[in-house]
Scaffold this motif. Sequence first.
Motif, PDB file in Angstrom:
ATOM      1  N   GLY A  60      28.002  54.634  42.317  1.00 49.43           N
ATOM      2  CA  GLY A  60      28.426  53.934  43.525  1.00 49.43           C
ATOM      3  C   GLY A  60      29.763  53.231  43.361  1.00 49.43           C
ATOM      4  O   GLY A  60      30.334  53.185  42.272  1.00 49.43           O
ATOM      5  N   HIS A  61      30.238  52.707  44.470  1.00 55.37           N
ATOM      6  CA  HIS A  61      31.544  52.045  44.502  1.00 55.37           C
ATOM      7  C   HIS A  61      31.344  50.610  44.969  1.00 55.37           C
ATOM      8  O   HIS A  61      31.173  50.355  46.157  1.00 55.37           O
ATOM      9  N   PRO A  62      31.354  49.656  44.037  1.00 55.37           N
ATOM     10  CA  PRO A  62      30.903  48.290  44.333  1.00 55.37           C
ATOM     11  C   PRO A  62      31.595  47.585  45.491  1.00 55.37           C
ATOM     12  O   PRO A  62      30.987  46.731  46.120  1.00 55.37           O
ATOM     13  N   LEU A  63      32.833  47.915  45.791  1.00 54.10           N
ATOM     14  CA  LEU A  63      33.501  47.139  46.840  1.00 54.10           C
ATOM     15  C   LEU A  63      33.236  47.667  48.241  1.00 54.10           C
ATOM     16  O   LEU A  63      33.656  47.068  49.210  1.00 54.10           O
TER      17      LEU A  63
ATOM     18  N   GLY B 153      37.700  46.203  30.925  1.00 50.96           N
ATOM     19  CA  GLY B 153      36.507  46.139  31.782  1.00 50.96           C
ATOM     20  C   GLY B 153      35.336  45.436  31.129  1.00 50.96           C
ATOM     21  O   GLY B 153      34.282  45.281  31.748  1.00 50.96           O
ATOM     22  N   TYR B 154      35.504  44.980  29.902  1.00 51.34           N
ATOM     23  CA  TYR B 154      34.391  44.314  29.220  1.00 51.34           C
ATOM     24  C   TYR B 154      34.034  42.973  29.862  1.00 51.34           C
ATOM     25  O   TYR B 154      32.932  42.479  29.680  1.00 51.34           O
ATOM     26  N   LEU B 155      34.993  42.383  30.567  1.00 48.72           N
ATOM     27  CA  LEU B 155      34.716  41.112  31.236  1.00 48.72           C
ATOM     28  C   LEU B 155      34.639  41.275  32.750  1.00 48.72           C
ATOM     29  O   LEU B 155      34.771  40.304  33.481  1.00 48.72           O
ATOM     30  N   HIS B 156      34.458  42.501  33.205  1.00 46.81           N
ATOM     31  CA  HIS B 156      34.468  42.740  34.640  1.00 46.81           C
ATOM     32  C   HIS B 156      33.261  42.112  35.314  1.00 46.81           C
ATOM     33  O   HIS B 156      32.134  42.432  34.990  1.00 46.81           O
ATOM     34  N   ARG B 157      33.530  41.181  36.249  1.00 46.08           N
ATOM     35  CA  ARG B 157      32.433  40.553  36.989  1.00 46.08           C
ATOM     36  C   ARG B 157      32.559  40.819  38.466  1.00 46.08           C
ATOM     37  O   ARG B 157      31.766  40.380  39.261  1.00 46.08           O
ATOM     38  N   ASN B 158      33.624  41.492  38.837  1.00 39.73           N
ATOM     39  CA  ASN B 158      33.944  41.784  40.232  1.00 39.73           C
ATOM     40  C   ASN B 158      34.050  40.529  41.078  1.00 39.73           C
ATOM     41  O   ASN B 158      33.270  40.313  42.012  1.00 39.73           O
ATOM     42  N   PHE B 159      35.026  39.738  40.769  1.00 40.89           N
ATOM     43  CA  PHE B 159      35.357  38.551  41.558  1.00 40.89           C
ATOM     44  C   PHE B 159      35.503  38.906  43.032  1.00 40.89           C
ATOM     45  O   PHE B 159      35.072  38.173  43.912  1.00 40.89           O
ATOM     46  N   GLU B 160      36.109  40.070  43.284  1.00 41.09           N
ATOM     47  CA  GLU B 160      36.431  40.416  44.665  1.00 41.09           C
ATOM     48  C   GLU B 160      35.157  40.590  45.485  1.00 41.09           C
ATOM     49  O   GLU B 160      35.109  40.221  46.659  1.00 41.09           O
ATOM     50  N   LYS B 161      34.119  41.132  44.867  1.00 41.32           N
ATOM     51  CA  LYS B 161      32.843  41.296  45.580  1.00 41.32           C
ATOM     52  C   LYS B 161      32.166  39.937  45.780  1.00 41.32           C
ATOM     53  O   LYS B 161      31.609  39.666  46.837  1.00 41.32           O
ATOM     54  N   HIS B 162      32.202  39.106  44.762  1.00 45.74           N
ATOM     55  CA  HIS B 162      31.633  37.760  44.890  1.00 45.74           C
ATOM     56  C   HIS B 162      32.272  37.030  46.062  1.00 45.74           C
ATOM     57  O   HIS B 162      31.606  36.367  46.849  1.00 45.74           O
TER      58      HIS B 162
ATOM     59  N   SER C  76      36.460  38.607  54.575  1.00 45.54           N
ATOM     60  CA  SER C  76      35.859  39.937  54.536  1.00 45.54           C
ATOM     61  C   SER C  76      36.423  40.763  53.384  1.00 45.54           C
ATOM     62  O   SER C  76      35.836  41.762  53.005  1.00 45.54           O
ATOM     63  N   ARG C  77      37.540  40.353  52.841  1.00 52.15           N
ATOM     64  CA  ARG C  77      38.045  41.032  51.643  1.00 52.15           C
ATOM     65  C   ARG C  77      39.025  40.106  50.940  1.00 52.15           C
ATOM     66  O   ARG C  77      39.876  39.494  51.590  1.00 52.15           O
ATOM     67  N   VAL C  78      38.885  40.016  49.625  1.00 56.06           N
ATOM     68  CA  VAL C  78      39.858  39.299  48.810  1.00 56.06           C
ATOM     69  C   VAL C  78      40.260  40.241  47.693  1.00 56.06           C
ATOM     70  O   VAL C  78      39.402  40.838  47.056  1.00 56.06           O
ATOM     71  N   LYS C  79      41.571  40.406  47.534  1.00 52.07           N
ATOM     72  CA  LYS C  79      42.035  41.257  46.427  1.00 52.07           C
ATOM     73  C   LYS C  79      42.995  40.441  45.584  1.00 52.07           C
ATOM     74  O   LYS C  79      43.827  39.706  46.122  1.00 52.07           O
ATOM     75  N   VAL C  80      42.849  40.545  44.289  1.00 58.11           N
ATOM     76  CA  VAL C  80      43.723  39.807  43.406  1.00 58.11           C
ATOM     77  C   VAL C  80      44.646  40.767  42.688  1.00 58.11           C
ATOM     78  O   VAL C  80      44.199  41.777  42.155  1.00 58.11           O
ATOM     79  N   ARG C  81      45.906  40.443  42.706  1.00 61.82           N
ATOM     80  CA  ARG C  81      46.854  41.218  41.933  1.00 61.82           C
ATOM     81  C   ARG C  81      47.163  40.386  40.690  1.00 61.82           C
ATOM     82  O   ARG C  81      47.725  39.303  40.759  1.00 61.82           O
TER      83      ARG C  81
ATOM     84  N   ASP D 155      51.193  38.188  26.236  1.00 62.84           N
ATOM     85  CA  ASP D 155      50.354  37.039  26.595  1.00 62.84           C
ATOM     86  C   ASP D 155      49.319  37.373  27.672  1.00 62.84           C
ATOM     87  O   ASP D 155      49.429  36.941  28.811  1.00 62.84           O
ATOM     88  N   ILE D 156      48.330  38.152  27.282  1.00 61.15           N
ATOM     89  CA  ILE D 156      47.320  38.553  28.264  1.00 61.15           C
ATOM     90  C   ILE D 156      46.072  37.690  28.154  1.00 61.15           C
ATOM     91  O   ILE D 156      45.770  37.155  27.092  1.00 61.15           O
ATOM     92  N   VAL D 157      45.378  37.572  29.268  1.00 61.52           N
ATOM     93  CA  VAL D 157      44.073  36.918  29.284  1.00 61.52           C
ATOM     94  C   VAL D 157      43.098  37.915  29.900  1.00 61.52           C
ATOM     95  O   VAL D 157      43.272  38.326  31.042  1.00 61.52           O
ATOM     96  N   MET D 158      42.131  38.341  29.130  1.00 68.96           N
ATOM     97  CA  MET D 158      41.275  39.428  29.607  1.00 68.96           C
ATOM     98  C   MET D 158      40.476  39.037  30.850  1.00 68.96           C
ATOM     99  O   MET D 158      40.171  39.872  31.674  1.00 68.96           O
ATOM    100  N   GLY D 159      40.135  37.772  30.983  1.00 64.73           N
ATOM    101  CA  GLY D 159      39.380  37.342  32.155  1.00 64.73           C
ATOM    102  C   GLY D 159      40.102  37.673  33.447  1.00 64.73           C
ATOM    103  O   GLY D 159      39.488  37.935  34.473  1.00 64.73           O
ATOM    104  N   GLU D 160      41.423  37.658  33.392  1.00 62.30           N
ATOM    105  CA  GLU D 160      42.182  37.945  34.596  1.00 62.30           C
ATOM    106  C   GLU D 160      42.404  39.437  34.785  1.00 62.30           C
ATOM    107  O   GLU D 160      42.480  39.925  35.911  1.00 62.30           O
ATOM    108  N   ILE D 161      42.485  40.162  33.692  1.00 62.93           N
ATOM    109  CA  ILE D 161      42.678  41.602  33.811  1.00 62.93           C
ATOM    110  C   ILE D 161      41.426  42.252  34.385  1.00 62.93           C
ATOM    111  O   ILE D 161      41.484  43.074  35.291  1.00 62.93           O
ATOM    112  N   ASP D 162      40.278  41.853  33.872  1.00 62.05           N
ATOM    113  CA  ASP D 162      39.027  42.487  34.301  1.00 62.05           C
ATOM    114  C   ASP D 162      38.482  41.874  35.583  1.00 62.05           C
ATOM    115  O   ASP D 162      37.813  42.529  36.361  1.00 62.05           O
ATOM    116  N   ARG D 163      38.779  40.614  35.794  1.00 61.84           N
ATOM    117  CA  ARG D 163      38.309  39.871  36.959  1.00 61.84           C
ATOM    118  C   ARG D 163      36.804  39.986  37.129  1.00 61.84           C
ATOM    119  O   ARG D 163      36.265  40.721  37.840  1.00 61.84           O
TER     120      ARG D 163
END
Lengths: 165, 382
Positions: free
Chosen positions: A145-148, B47-56, B339-344, B374-382
């Motif tokens: 599936g596609h979560p978004l 993707g190891y820290l991927h929590r999908n902030f955008e879906k939350h 209805s949608r939030v996207k982070v760049r 200077d990367i922070v994985m929390g922000e890359i994976d979100r």
Amino acid sequence: MTAEEIKNILSGRLGEEAVLELLESDEEGMTVYDPPQIVVRADLIAEAALVCRDEESLRFDSLMSLGAVDNGERLTALYHLHSMTHRHQIALRADVPRAEPSIPTVENVWKTANWHEREAGELMGIAFEGHSDPRPLLLPEDWEGHPLRKDYVVQEYYKGMKVPY
Amino acid sequence: MAAPTKALRTDEMVLSMGPQHPSTHGVLRLELKTDGEVVEEAIPHIGYLHRNFEKHAESLPYFQIIPYTDRMDYIAAMNNELGFVLAVEKLMELGGKPISIPEKAQYIRVVVCEMNRIASHLLAFGTYGMDIGALTPFLYAFRDRETILGLFEDICGARLLYNYIRFGGVSRDLTPDFHHKLRRFLSKFEKNIDSYNTLLTNNKIFLERTKGVAVMSIDKAIQYGWTGPNLRGSGMKWDLRKDEPYSIYDRFDFEVPVGEIGDCWDRYKVRMDEMRESVRIVRQALDQMEEKGLLDDPNYAAKVSAKLRPPVGEVYFRTETPRGDLGYYIQSDGTNVPSRVKVRSPCFTALSAMRELSRGLLVADIIAIIGSIDIVMGEIDR
């Protein structure tokens, strides 16, 4: 340069039928579009992107963000562009049908699009045709599936483990 | 480092660096295809820290999203909050329902964000030294960072994830002795920067490891969407605080440091110089607050309804975080939930150039590159 002028340049180079609409904030503030969005036919997005990047008066050399939005019937790909030369912004917008969500890649125009498209591809389920490396980026390769998408349902088991949501 | 000459024919070996590797700054895995010591390709797996902030974010009222933004770039949480809050405030303003932010809140926002920038750059500086083999700078950097975190703890109770900047202002007033403590820190810290430069910046071993390694040209950097200190390291004078001033950044006088050729050292040096500029901004902000008599002003936040409903529309807004342009795209349908939030994310685009940047270098250089962007994985994976 105003959004109207950018739209005219685009339709001048790609033909009237390629550029569908210009979405701008209306004066009463009932709907806000910041930056303004130019709706482009999805199959011509790569050409439109190339014009945006190379046209002398546009020079959108940086792709700020590439996002995908679930708008029900249609899925939308949004390209927020910025020009380091002229310091102006615009967004390109292309709608694809939910039943057959596919759109040409722009990774040959801006290299940063490679990862952005991989992300949008897996999370929103849009196929970016011609992408050099369409593997999932953030999700495991066998995630379902596609979560978004708005109608997304979390899979019950992943590799025999119960998914706790 | 110079690559060894190819006298001996060796086979390709795949080396998995991470996800649990002390020099990858979080859980990043690099698949290194090596020929002896030489890296032919480094493929990042994220993707190891991927929590999908955008879906939350799609299921939470605007107010409740702010703490989630903290958890993306947890090293510079204030800056992440500010970006989101400003994006929503911009949406409100364009929709004809502007929130009037008290003067004091404007200044507090700038002060905490610049303090956070210093804390973030200190971490970058300290860990970079440690990655390359110098432990001492790390301890010094954490001593100063500790003071900043202590000050944050004073004003909002949290040391890392603040939830401090809110729509219409900030969540709490400054403590009465905040500006004294901060001024004392600034004067001490300014001298410390000099000793850091002696310790690490101009250290012979450090120079050997970073000078001329992984050079990024301006054009390529823009192609890869690089921003912030990474882009400035390549020599491009581009800082949103100067070029597209948001908040009240146009009231301060500061320089934008840039590098020369875009190697690891230049990117590192830009951060060191930026700390000085941040000190200048914080000083000016404190001075202006004093001049305007804002320190005793009890007005630190506008009343904003908890059911904030931005008008229908879409906005893309970006701010300069310590890592570069952080952009928020917000689509509102007029309800109190977006209805949608996207982070760049700036780190996301920085890391995407890894494959190209590392070609033909040595394994040890890979560590120098990761530290320099200077990367922070929390922000890359979100």
